[in-house]
Design an enzyme around this catalytic site. Structure first.
Site, short mmCIF file in Angstrom:
data_model
loop_
_atom_site.label_atom_id
_atom_site.label_comp_id
_atom_site.label_asym_id
_atom_site.label_seq_id
_atom_site.Cartn_x
_atom_site.Cartn_y
_atom_site.Cartn_z
N VAL A 102 32.35 36.69 38.32
CA VAL A 102 32.95 35.57 37.57
C VAL A 102 32.00 34.38 37.51
CG1 VAL A 102 35.32 36.25 38.10
CG2 VAL A 102 34.13 34.72 39.66
N HIS A 118 36.96 40.18 35.15
CA HIS A 118 37.80 39.29 35.95
C HIS A 118 37.75 37.84 35.49
CE1 HIS A 118 37.26 42.43 39.40
NE2 HIS A 118 38.13 42.82 38.49
N CYS A 126 46.05 26.89 31.83
CA CYS A 126 47.41 26.55 32.20
C CYS A 126 48.26 27.81 32.15
CB CYS A 126 47.98 25.50 31.24
SG CYS A 126 49.72 25.11 31.56
N CYS A 129 51.33 26.88 29.16
CA CYS A 129 51.05 26.78 27.71
C CYS A 129 49.76 27.47 27.30
CB CYS A 129 51.01 25.31 27.28
SG CYS A 129 49.55 24.39 27.87
N LEU A 244 24.26 48.83 48.15
CA LEU A 244 24.05 48.98 49.59
C LEU A 244 25.35 49.39 50.26
CD1 LEU A 244 21.91 45.75 50.24
CD2 LEU A 244 21.08 48.12 50.14
#
Length: 269
Positions: A102, A118, A126, A129, A244
């Site tokens: 992200v 993600h 919000c 809304c 790894l």
């Protein structure tokens, strides 16, 4: 060297690779990952969607830690793993990049075809809304409401979090949506929350068009990434992984390279 040559050959054998990336791709940029080499949590598991939405105390703790951790994330810059994958795209060898991260570092490195499974921490939405603002705007509001917290610092934790547990969060003020007064959350998919269906379908469509999969820096312990590897194998596609430690899909890989991502992908640069 044999593993490195095998990875090079895998990449050059496939003209349309779906690249699936995880936290290990960004650790060289100073962003902490979640799991150890055995695939277990390195620290307490991250906040869940249920906790964030259901507890005012959990939201105060989240945003207080984020106020500090966001400064660490802003300093992160792409590393050679991100640059190598951007180079692979520039060579016309990728179908798409699907990332579980992200942090936005793939785009910062120059990758254009990126699906952020993600979401991205740089946005805030919000929950009532749907209005979206930038995380920088949210940071300004958090600091204005909580000026004393601006002096705090702490070790960085994954995804803009910070290890700031020795504080009393009860007086921390969390701003509401300026449009409707609703509850604000980072525009990311929390643990326990579903990936938006359209986003998932778009990523899966790219997988269907790909002729192979390259996993970079993911243990695939969560279903959001694992499902793509499982689907690839079901449809006869080969999967190579650069990661790894133990992975949930170790028995599905055609090839696995246990080296840091930037080192393993250096041949692309």
């Amino acid at each position: 060297m044999q593993q490195q040559d095998a990875l090079r050959h895998f990449v050059h054998r496939h003209r349309r690779l779906l690249v699936l990336t995880g936290a290990g791709c960004s650790t060289a940029s100073g962003i902490q990952d979640y799991r150890d080499l055995n695939g277990d949590w390195k620290r307490a598991s991250p906040i869940t969607w249920q906790a964030f939405m259901g507890s005012d105390a959990a939201r105060r703790r989240y945003w207080a830690r984020s106020l500090v951790g966001w400064r660490h994330l802003l300093r992160a810059r792409p590393n050679d793993a991100h640059r190598a994958l951007a180079r692979l795209e520039a060579m016309g060898r990728t179908e798409h990049v699907v990332t579980q991260n992200v942090d936005g570092l793939h785009q910062a490195a120059g990758s254009l075809g990126v699906i952020e499974l993600h979401g991205r921490l740089a946005r805030v939405c919000c929950t009532v809304c749907g209005h979206r603002t930038t995380r920088l705007e949210m940071q300004d509001r958090l600091e204005q409401l909580n000026p004393a917290w601006s002096r705090f610092d702490a070790d960085s934790a994954p995804d803009g979090d910070a290890d700031l547990d020795a504080q009393d969060f009860s007086g921390f003020a969390v701003p509401d949506c300026l449009q409707c007064g609703g509850l604000l959350k980072p525009d990311i998919v929390f643990f326990g929350e579903d990936i938006p269906g359209a986003r998932k379908a778009r990523a899966m469509a790219h997988l269907e068009r790909a002729d192979g999969v390259l996993v970079v820096g993911s243990s695939l312990m969560v279903p959001s990434g694992y499902r793509f590897v499982r689907r690839a194998v079901e449809t006869g596609k080969q999967v190579a992984a650069v990661t790894l430690g133990r992975s949930r899909a170790d028995d599905l890989f055609t090839l696995k390279i246990s080296r840091p991502c930037a080192q393993a992908l250096a041949f692309l640069l």
